[in-house]
Structures are given as C-alpha cells and as structure tokens.
Design a protein around this motif. Structure first.
Motif, PDB file in Angstrom:
ATOM      1  N   LEU A 169       6.243   5.786   1.441  1.00 47.44           N
ATOM      2  CA  LEU A 169       6.506   4.389   1.120  1.00 47.44           C
ATOM      3  C   LEU A 169       7.588   3.804   2.021  1.00 47.44           C
ATOM      4  CD1 LEU A 169       6.397   4.515  -2.792  1.00 47.44           C
ATOM      5  CD2 LEU A 169       4.730   3.460  -1.269  1.00 47.44           C
ATOM      6  N   GLN A 170       8.650   4.573   2.233  1.00 46.58           N
ATOM      7  CA  GLN A 170       9.721   4.091   3.101  1.00 46.58           C
ATOM      8  C   GLN A 170       9.238   3.954   4.545  1.00 46.58           C
ATOM      9  OE1 GLN A 170      12.843   6.939   2.372  1.00 46.58           O
ATOM     10  NE2 GLN A 170      13.598   5.854   0.563  1.00 46.58           N
TER      11      GLN A 170
ATOM     12  N   SER B 159      15.707  -4.856   5.957  1.00 47.27           N
ATOM     13  CA  SER B 159      14.683  -5.885   5.752  1.00 47.27           C
ATOM     14  C   SER B 159      15.261  -7.283   5.895  1.00 47.27           C
ATOM     15  CB  SER B 159      14.045  -5.726   4.369  1.00 47.27           C
ATOM     16  OG  SER B 159      13.453  -4.455   4.232  1.00 47.27           O
TER      17      SER B 159
ATOM     18  N   LEU C  66       6.551  -2.648  -3.793  1.00 50.54           N
ATOM     19  CA  LEU C  66       7.833  -2.788  -3.089  1.00 50.54           C
ATOM     20  C   LEU C  66       8.494  -4.133  -3.363  1.00 50.54           C
ATOM     21  CD1 LEU C  66       7.006  -1.160   0.357  1.00 50.54           C
ATOM     22  CD2 LEU C  66       8.151  -0.147  -1.610  1.00 50.54           C
TER      23      LEU C  66
ATOM     24  N   LEU D 138      12.260  -4.060  -4.634  1.00 51.63           N
ATOM     25  CA  LEU D 138      13.370  -4.646  -3.881  1.00 51.63           C
ATOM     26  C   LEU D 138      14.104  -5.706  -4.696  1.00 51.63           C
ATOM     27  CD1 LEU D 138      11.765  -4.949  -0.336  1.00 51.63           C
ATOM     28  CD2 LEU D 138      13.555  -3.369  -1.062  1.00 51.63           C
TER      29      LEU D 138
ATOM     30  N   LYS E  91       6.479  -2.268   8.409  1.00 51.21           N
ATOM     31  CA  LYS E  91       6.428  -3.716   8.178  1.00 51.21           C
ATOM     32  C   LYS E  91       7.624  -4.416   8.809  1.00 51.21           C
ATOM     33  CE  LYS E  91       2.644  -3.511   5.856  1.00 51.21           C
ATOM     34  NZ  LYS E  91       1.385  -3.987   6.498  1.00 51.21           N
ATOM     35  N   VAL E  92       8.787  -3.759   8.779  1.00 48.49           N
ATOM     36  CA  VAL E  92       9.973  -4.353   9.420  1.00 48.49           C
ATOM     37  C   VAL E  92       9.748  -4.470  10.928  1.00 48.49           C
ATOM     38  CG1 VAL E  92      12.423  -4.055   9.902  1.00 48.49           C
ATOM     39  CG2 VAL E  92      11.533  -3.534   7.623  1.00 48.49           C
TER      40      VAL E  92
ATOM     41  N   SER F  34       6.149   3.285   5.471  1.00 48.53           N
ATOM     42  CA  SER F  34       5.293   2.102   5.513  1.00 48.53           C
ATOM     43  C   SER F  34       6.129   0.834   5.558  1.00 48.53           C
ATOM     44  CB  SER F  34       4.370   2.089   4.290  1.00 48.53           C
ATOM     45  OG  SER F  34       3.543   0.943   4.300  1.00 48.53           O
ATOM     46  N   HIS F  35       7.221   0.817   4.783  1.00 51.16           N
ATOM     47  CA  HIS F  35       8.080  -0.365   4.786  1.00 51.16           C
ATOM     48  C   HIS F  35       8.776  -0.525   6.141  1.00 51.16           C
ATOM     49  CE1 HIS F  35      10.195  -3.585   2.685  1.00 51.16           C
ATOM     50  NE2 HIS F  35      11.270  -3.225   3.364  1.00 51.16           N
TER      51      HIS F  35
ATOM     52  N   GLU G 163      17.521   3.383  -0.235  1.00 51.74           N
ATOM     53  CA  GLU G 163      16.990   2.108  -0.721  1.00 51.74           C
ATOM     54  C   GLU G 163      17.841   0.934  -0.254  1.00 51.74           C
ATOM     55  OE1 GLU G 163      17.557   4.719  -2.545  1.00 51.74           O
ATOM     56  OE2 GLU G 163      15.591   5.383  -3.297  1.00 51.74           O
TER      57      GLU G 163
ATOM     58  N   LEU H  90      17.419   0.387   3.479  1.00 50.97           N
ATOM     59  CA  LEU H  90      16.141  -0.239   3.771  1.00 50.97           C
ATOM     60  C   LEU H  90      16.164  -1.722   3.415  1.00 50.97           C
ATOM     61  CD1 LEU H  90      13.364   0.492   4.859  1.00 50.97           C
ATOM     62  CD2 LEU H  90      12.619   0.970   2.528  1.00 50.97           C
TER      63      LEU H  90
ATOM     64  N   GLN I 194       8.973   1.343  -7.095  1.00 52.80           N
ATOM     65  CA  GLN I 194       8.786   1.946  -5.773  1.00 52.80           C
ATOM     66  C   GLN I 194       7.807   3.115  -5.843  1.00 52.80           C
ATOM     67  OE1 GLN I 194      12.281   3.651  -4.046  1.00 52.80           O
ATOM     68  NE2 GLN I 194      11.397   3.794  -2.002  1.00 52.80           N
TER      69      GLN I 194
END
Length: 522
Positions: free
Chosen positions: A240-241, A103, A56, A60, A247-248, A243-244, A96, A99, A51
């Motif tokens: 990073l979180q 996802s 990612l 994950l 994406k979700v 950005s993720h 984590e 998240l 991470q």
C-alpha cells in the motif's frame, strides 16, 4: 478505553468490520467526554484500519486528524512540549506521517533540473519510509519510450542506464498491460529477467517492487523499490505504501507536464509575436520603396504644375512647351498612381493576413487567392533569402475554415524552409501545391533544400527541438504547425521525396460545420 481494547480484539480475530465499528464508537465517546488523548488514539486506530482495507483517502484523513489532536495535546503543557521538542528526532516519525508529509509537499518544477532534484528527494524519502536499500526512478525525459535512470547526487559520477524497446520491449509491454505494481519477493523469478539482467540496478538485488508511472494514460516513468541484502516478503502495508509512493511520483510528473505546457504556451505566443514583428519590419521596408518613389514623383508634379501656372500667366506661351509640360505632368501622375497602388496592395495584403492571423473566425475563401496574399506579405523575407515560391493550386479549390490558422501554418512552414533548408542564403525553390481528396484538401509545402536525416525527422514536431540551438531557433515552428493542424481536425505527415523536405497537410474542406463558427465572406 474499553472500546479501544475491543477494537484490538476484533483486529486480532480478523473481523475488520467489527473493528471499524468499535473504533468509530470509541471516537464518538471520546468526543462526547472531550478526551483529547482517547480521540487521538481513536483516529490513529481508524487510520490503520482504513489503510489495511486499502482506503487511503479515509486513512490519511484520520491520520491527519490524529496529528492535529496530538499537536493540541502538546500545546496544553509548554514545559512538556519544550522538553519533547528538545529531544524530537525527525527521522523517528512513523512511516504514515512521513508519507502524509510527502503527499502534501510541493516542488518547483519549471525545468528538467528541478524535476531531477525533486525525484532525488522523493527517492530518499521513499527509502526512509519503506526501509529500502535502493530506490531507482526511470523517466522518459527526452525521448518518448526511452526511460533513463535519474541519478541521485551520490551517483552523478556513474553512467545512466536506460530501458527501451526493443531491448526491453516485453518488459515495457508487461507493465503497460498490468498498470499496477509488479511485486517480487525473489527477483530471480522475474518474468522478464532476461531483458533486465544486464542493467546495473538489477545486479545484487534480491527483492523488488516495480511500479509503472502513468501520466494521461501514457507510461512516462518506472519506480523500482529494491532490497539488496536479503529477500523481503513484502507485507500488505509495504504494498500500500509503495502504491501511494507511485501516486506521489505520478503527481510530480503531471505537475512537470503542466509546467512545461505553460512554458510552451508562453513561448508559442512569443514566437507568434516575434514572427509578426518580422513581418511588420519586412513589409515596412517593402512599402518604403514605392512610397519614396511616389513622394519624389509628387514633388516633380508639383513643380511642373507651378511651371504651368507661370506659363499661363505669361503673355506668350508656345504649343511645344505646353505639350512637353503636360507630358511631364502625365508621366509624374502615372508614376505616383502606380507606386501608391503598389503600396496600397502591400498594405492591404498585410492587413488582411495579420487581421486573419489574430482571429479564428471561420471564413469562406478561394485557396489560390489567399495563398497569393500570404506570399505577398512574405515576399521581403523570400527575396532576402533568394528563395522563389511556386504556387500550384487549382483556382476551383475553396475552403471554409479559420483562415488565420491557415496563415500561421503556411507562414511557419515557409519561414522554417528559409531557415533550415537553404543554409548560408544559397537560395532555392519552395513549391506549394494542393489537390482535393474527398472531403479534404491535401496541401504540400516542399523545398529543394538540404533535407533532414531520419533522426531529425523523427523528432521534428517535438516542442523545443531545433537543429539551430543558439542561432535563433526556438524549436517551436513545426510544433506550432502540428498543434494548429490538430485543432483544425487535420493531420500532418512527412512523405518521402528525392530532394529536400516535403510537409503534407491534410485539412477538412469545410471546418465551419464542425466548429459551429460564424462564416464571413473573405
């Protein structure tokens, strides 16, 4: 355990390559000695290391394996597991895990209301994962380019703001060009603060991450992650979180688009079936008249034929009676023939048009003759609406394309004019004209009806947009027209006219070479 300690030392020195190698070695040793606790710890370390490097996918994967191993460890001792379960607090999950769960979560997205509910839940989870004061989701839900703030349940009483051009044109252009989150520790240094300062969500915000959401290369939404109480120095993990999370949100928007596309396709098929049903009803009524006349005339011919038999069987017959009877037989037979020919013509045109409409085979045909056949099928609806269709199509224009798609185009445009251009069946005229323009044909369908204001023209080809909601309008007629034109490799526009509305189709003359379809004689 020693390898885990060495991994921590490597991390402290900033040597991530050595840390990864050591953590991987620790995982291999744990698997060799079958130590579930060390395996879980190794997976957790690898997840954190990947991470921190921005990988990612691997992060994950290891995080998920860490969760699985932990679950297996807890299952080994039922009393201990029950004790943990009794005191388990969902809110205490690490970011984590939250998240990862987010996802993998699925939402029903068959309507705008369900998408709004899903976005509300996503915003709540995003606040929890990043410990935020507020999460704002802006979505172009109704009009492209106008992003409206989606209210959460507690905000339903507040008016929704919006971001659009020209008021925020510079801001939208900035995000479109960057295509990545805009991270601001001090919101006062925002490059587009002047455009955004009047928005309620900006007032009182100290730090913010602004994420553009793209679906199929188009900017469809904005995600704002805000800190209000004090400035926040966003860490690498925060970015990073964030950005993720973006994406979700993009995945949810894409799923909503796919659900809408499926609904639109089903509605289009139903609209085509309904249109065919209306054509069948109209043609059946139209054919009923000549068939009825032919049946009546045939009955009269039969009676006269029987009278002729009786006259010939009698001892005396006069020339005048025989002439009168023969004249009645000729008149009756002519009447039968004319009306049967008329019915056969109607049925033939209907069969040709409907068979073509159900097929996408490429055929060669003369445009004027083909449009005449289509108008013959539509004649019942045109007479009922007191609408006259005038064809101005040179006979030398010949096309090679999927004639069934052209039938759908003309039928939808004519029926749209009947429904919208001539309210209360006041009647009017529709002019269909064509001319060649190089390798293309320009086909204009113009009416002298009430026309359409600029606001309606701007949205006329949007799916489900109609000015007759609740009055039988589906909002798919012109959307189907646009879709078919694009499939044929053409274009559609609305040229300015003094009265009424004109729809101009630009279609290739020979579409057979492009599609490789089999040609059949029309």
């Amino acid at each position: 355990m020693a390898s885990q300690t060495w991994t921590e030392i490597a991390v402290a020195r900033g040597d991530l390559t050595e840390a990864l190698r050591s953590a991987q070695f620790g995982l291999e040793q744990a698997l060799r000695i079958q130590s579930r606790a060390q395996e879980s710890r190794a997976h957790q370390q690898l997840a954190q290391l990947y991470q921190s490097q921005g990988d990612l996918v691997h992060a994950l994967q290891h995080l998920w394996r860490h969760v699985e191993v932990q679950a297996e460890i807890e299952r080994l001792s039922l009393p201990e597991r029950l004790t943990k379960l009794a005191h388990y607090d969902l809110s205490s999950k690490p970011p984590e895990e939250l998240l990862l769960e987010l996802s993998n979560q699925q939402w029903p997205l068959d309507s705008a209301a369900e998408l709004a509910q899903a976005s509300s839940e996503l915003c709540a989870k995003a606040r929890q994962i990043l410990s935020l004061d507020r999460v704002s989701f802006w979505w172009a839900d109704q009009t492209p380019g106008i992003f409206r703030l989606q209210p959460e349940p507690s905000d339903l009483s507040q008016p929704r703001g919006s971001i659009s051009a020209p008021a925020q044109a510079g801001y939208l252009q900035l995000l479109t060009q960057r295509r990545e989150p805009l991270v601001l520790t001090d919101l006062r240094l925002h490059p587009c603060l002047n455009e955004l300062k009047d928005l309620a969500d900006v007032t009182g915000t100290c730090s913010q991450i602004e994420i553009p959401l793209f679906v199929q290369q188009q900017l469809r939404g904005l995600l704002w992650l805000s800190q209000r109480e004090q400035q926040r120095n966003w860490s690498r993990q925060d970015r990073l979180q964030a950005s993720h999370l973006g994406k979700v949100f993009e995945r949810v928007l894409l799923s909503a688009d796919l659900a809408l596309a499926q609904q639109t396709q089903a509605s289009m098929e139903q609209e085509k079936a309904d249109a065919l049903g209306r054509l069948v009803a109209g043609v059946a009524h139209e054919v009923n008249t000549p068939i009825g006349v032919a049946v009546t005339a045939a009955s009269s011919v039969a009676d006269n034929a029987q009278r002729l038999v009786e006259m010939l069987a009698s001892e005396r017959i006069s020339r005048s009676e025989l002439q009168q009877l023969s004249q009645r037989l000729k008149t009756g037979s002519d009447l039968v023939e004319r009306n049967l020919e008329r019915a056969a013509g109607l049925i033939g045109n209907f069969k040709k048009v409907t068979v073509d409409q159900a097929s996408e085979a490429v055929t060669e045909f003369r445009l004027a003759d083909y449009l005449g056949s289509v108008m013959s099928v539509l004649s019942p609806a045109l007479r009922k609406a007191s609408v006259e269709v005038v064809l101005d199509v040179p006979r030398e224009i010949e096309l090679c394309m999927a004639s069934g798609l052209l039938t759908q185009l003309i039928t939808n445009l004519v029926m749209n004019s009947i429904s919208h251009a001539f309210p209360e069946r006041r009647g009017g005229k529709i002019m269909i004209s064509a001319r060649l323009d190089g390798p293309e044909v320009l086909l204009d369908v113009a009416d002298d009806g009430v026309g359409a204001p600029a606001a309606v023209r701007a949205r006329m080809f949007e799916p489900f947009f109609t000015t007759k909601r609740g009055q039988g309008g589906s909002g798919l007629g012109l959307y189907i027209v646009q879709t078919i034109v694009q499939r044929l490799g053409g274009s559609i526009e609305l040229p300015e006219v003094e009265r009424g509305l004109c729809v101009r189709l630009r279609l290739p003359i020979d579409d057979g070479k492009q599609d490789g379809g089999s040609k059949a004689g029309a």
